[in-house]
Write a protein that holds these residues in place. Structure first.
Motif, mmCIF file in Angstrom:
data_model
loop_
_atom_site.group_PDB
_atom_site.id
_atom_site.type_symbol
_atom_site.label_atom_id
_atom_site.label_comp_id
_atom_site.label_asym_id
_atom_site.label_seq_id
_atom_site.Cartn_x
_atom_site.Cartn_y
_atom_site.Cartn_z
ATOM 1 N N ALA A 45 54.231 78.649 5.848
ATOM 2 C CA ALA A 45 53.064 78.701 5.484
ATOM 3 C C ALA A 45 52.485 80.154 4.583
ATOM 4 O O ALA A 45 52.930 81.063 5.315
ATOM 5 C CB ALA A 45 52.119 78.825 6.981
ATOM 6 N N THR A 46 52.059 79.926 3.682
ATOM 7 C CA THR A 46 51.861 81.155 2.858
ATOM 8 C C THR A 46 50.448 81.429 2.371
ATOM 9 O O THR A 46 49.934 80.485 1.990
ATOM 10 C CB THR A 46 52.875 81.113 1.653
ATOM 11 N N SER A 47 49.890 82.770 2.292
ATOM 12 C CA SER A 47 48.834 83.101 1.542
ATOM 13 C C SER A 47 49.169 83.012 0.093
ATOM 14 O O SER A 47 50.026 83.840 -0.243
ATOM 15 C CB SER A 47 48.135 84.422 2.134
ATOM 16 N N ALA A 48 48.534 82.176 -0.617
ATOM 17 C CA ALA A 48 49.065 82.012 -1.912
ATOM 18 C C ALA A 48 48.491 83.210 -2.980
ATOM 19 O O ALA A 48 47.583 83.698 -2.909
ATOM 20 C CB ALA A 48 48.382 80.828 -2.903
ATOM 21 N N PRO A 49 49.621 83.888 -3.476
ATOM 22 C CA PRO A 49 49.084 84.995 -4.407
ATOM 23 C C PRO A 49 48.413 84.617 -5.612
ATOM 24 O O PRO A 49 48.399 83.622 -5.948
ATOM 25 C CB PRO A 49 50.498 85.846 -4.650
ATOM 26 N N ASP A 50 48.038 85.747 -6.433
ATOM 27 C CA ASP A 50 47.303 85.608 -7.533
ATOM 28 C C ASP A 50 48.263 85.448 -8.605
ATOM 29 O O ASP A 50 48.672 86.284 -9.707
ATOM 30 C CB ASP A 50 46.312 86.402 -7.707
ATOM 31 N N ALA A 51 49.327 84.370 -8.419
ATOM 32 C CA ALA A 51 50.650 84.422 -9.493
ATOM 33 C C ALA A 51 51.076 82.935 -9.234
ATOM 34 O O ALA A 51 50.857 82.307 -8.137
ATOM 35 C CB ALA A 51 51.505 85.578 -9.291
ATOM 36 N N VAL A 52 51.881 82.632 -10.267
ATOM 37 C CA VAL A 52 52.723 81.196 -10.224
ATOM 38 C C VAL A 52 53.932 81.752 -9.045
ATOM 39 O O VAL A 52 54.557 82.489 -9.176
ATOM 40 C CB VAL A 52 53.392 80.961 -11.458
ATOM 41 N N VAL A 53 53.903 80.495 -8.167
ATOM 42 C CA VAL A 53 54.967 80.388 -7.381
ATOM 43 C C VAL A 53 55.888 79.379 -7.407
ATOM 44 O O VAL A 53 55.327 78.167 -7.516
ATOM 45 C CB VAL A 53 54.252 80.266 -5.682
ATOM 46 N N THR A 54 57.088 79.558 -7.603
ATOM 47 C CA THR A 54 58.094 78.534 -7.868
ATOM 48 C C THR A 54 58.672 77.971 -6.408
ATOM 49 O O THR A 54 59.059 78.963 -5.540
ATOM 50 C CB THR A 54 59.185 78.822 -8.794
ATOM 51 N N LEU A 55 58.592 76.640 -5.882
ATOM 52 C CA LEU A 55 59.354 76.215 -4.981
ATOM 53 C C LEU A 55 60.823 75.853 -5.210
ATOM 54 O O LEU A 55 60.756 74.959 -5.936
ATOM 55 C CB LEU A 55 58.540 75.154 -4.379
ATOM 56 N N GLU A 107 66.201 65.601 -8.549
ATOM 57 C CA GLU A 107 67.195 66.671 -8.735
ATOM 58 C C GLU A 107 66.862 67.244 -10.160
ATOM 59 O O GLU A 107 66.398 66.587 -11.016
ATOM 60 C CB GLU A 107 68.526 66.214 -8.940
ATOM 61 N N GLY A 108 66.664 68.566 -10.358
ATOM 62 C CA GLY A 108 66.403 69.235 -11.446
ATOM 63 C C GLY A 108 64.963 69.501 -11.834
ATOM 64 O O GLY A 108 64.584 70.437 -12.744
ATOM 65 N N ALA A 109 64.080 68.905 -11.049
ATOM 66 C CA ALA A 109 62.541 69.062 -11.285
ATOM 67 C C ALA A 109 62.165 70.535 -10.573
ATOM 68 O O ALA A 109 62.888 71.207 -9.691
ATOM 69 C CB ALA A 109 61.757 68.164 -10.392
ATOM 70 N N VAL A 110 61.236 71.301 -11.351
ATOM 71 C CA VAL A 110 61.014 72.568 -11.006
ATOM 72 C C VAL A 110 59.300 72.411 -10.610
ATOM 73 O O VAL A 110 58.388 72.281 -11.569
ATOM 74 C CB VAL A 110 61.154 73.559 -12.000
ATOM 75 N N VAL A 111 59.167 72.637 -9.270
ATOM 76 C CA VAL A 111 57.804 72.713 -8.734
ATOM 77 C C VAL A 111 57.332 73.907 -8.654
ATOM 78 O O VAL A 111 57.781 75.134 -8.053
ATOM 79 C CB VAL A 111 57.869 71.994 -7.159
ATOM 80 N N LYS A 112 55.902 74.098 -9.168
ATOM 81 C CA LYS A 112 55.270 75.536 -9.428
ATOM 82 C C LYS A 112 53.822 75.146 -8.718
ATOM 83 O O LYS A 112 53.415 74.240 -9.103
ATOM 84 C CB LYS A 112 55.216 75.998 -10.754
ATOM 85 N N TYR A 113 53.212 76.170 -8.262
ATOM 86 C CA TYR A 113 51.722 76.077 -7.985
ATOM 87 C C TYR A 113 51.206 77.384 -8.249
ATOM 88 O O TYR A 113 51.899 78.371 -8.252
ATOM 89 C CB TYR A 113 51.502 75.622 -6.487
ATOM 90 N N ARG A 114 49.904 77.468 -8.340
ATOM 91 C CA ARG A 114 49.049 78.525 -8.525
ATOM 92 C C ARG A 114 47.585 78.544 -7.780
ATOM 93 O O ARG A 114 47.037 77.208 -7.923
ATOM 94 C CB ARG A 114 48.708 79.086 -9.853
ATOM 95 N N ARG A 115 47.048 79.331 -7.081
ATOM 96 C CA ARG A 115 45.689 79.319 -6.437
ATOM 97 C C ARG A 115 44.641 79.447 -7.497
ATOM 98 O O ARG A 115 44.836 79.897 -8.534
ATOM 99 C CB ARG A 115 45.565 80.415 -5.519
ATOM 100 N N ALA A 120 43.481 81.023 -0.449
ATOM 101 C CA ALA A 120 44.290 79.643 -0.412
ATOM 102 C C ALA A 120 45.420 80.062 0.485
ATOM 103 O O ALA A 120 46.277 80.820 0.190
ATOM 104 C CB ALA A 120 44.836 79.084 -1.706
ATOM 105 N N ILE A 121 45.752 78.975 1.256
ATOM 106 C CA ILE A 121 46.786 79.125 2.187
ATOM 107 C C ILE A 121 47.856 77.721 1.896
ATOM 108 O O ILE A 121 47.183 76.627 1.833
ATOM 109 C CB ILE A 121 46.591 78.991 3.931
ATOM 110 N N VAL A 122 48.887 77.944 1.666
ATOM 111 C CA VAL A 122 49.873 76.708 1.327
ATOM 112 C C VAL A 122 50.990 76.538 2.413
ATOM 113 O O VAL A 122 51.644 77.506 2.908
ATOM 114 C CB VAL A 122 50.431 76.835 0.051
ATOM 115 N N GLN A 123 50.972 75.157 2.872
ATOM 116 C CA GLN A 123 51.963 74.907 3.628
ATOM 117 C C GLN A 123 52.874 73.982 3.040
ATOM 118 O O GLN A 123 52.477 73.073 2.419
ATOM 119 C CB GLN A 123 51.327 73.973 4.885
#
Length: 128
Positions: A45-55, A107-115, A120-123
């Motif tokens: 559970a993360t407070s989403a930063p103002d940047a791209v996050v890669t999972l 496999e091989g997919a790159v998941v990214k998100y940005r608030r 925004a809190i991301v679970q």
């Protein structure tokens, strides 16, 4: 034919089964139960930063459970950086009212998100 039974003993959550596919009904929302799904790694559970996050997909995982709370996020699955300020915005829109999303991640997919906005809190939970 669909059968109906309680999900994990919870009276307000029902499991519908239809030919091997399982659906969880909770408060009127329906989501894939992904039968035989097991957690891989720790829940975050993360407070989403103002940047791209890669999972990073852990070994053995093939499904991502993701939920945003408070504010929207944008999500991509092909290594593209999500950009909520672009015209048009880049990335799938996930809203808090959407609840938990279950996404098969090959496999091989790159998941990214940005608030989209602060707060925004991301679970996140990876599943096998």
């Amino acid at each position: 034919m669909m059968t109906n039974r309680y999900y994990r003993g919870e009276p307000d959550i029902k499991l519908l089964e239809d030919g091997g596919r399982a659906l969880v009904v909770d408060g009127g929302a329906i989501a894939d139960a992904m039968h035989n799904a097991d957690p891989v790694g720790a829940h975050s559970a993360t407070s989403a930063p103002d940047a791209v996050v890669t999972l990073t997909r852990p070994a053995g995982a093939n499904v991502l459970w993701i939920q945003t709370e408070v504010e929207n996020i944008r999500l991509t699955l092909d290594s593209t950086d999500p950009d909520p300020s672009a015209t048009p915005p880049v990335g799938f829109l996930l809203k808090p009212e959407d609840g938990v999303r279950s996404i098969r991640v090959p496999e091989g997919a790159v998941v990214k998100y940005r608030r989209e906005a602060s707060g925004a809190i991301v679970q996140v939970q990876w599943m096998a």
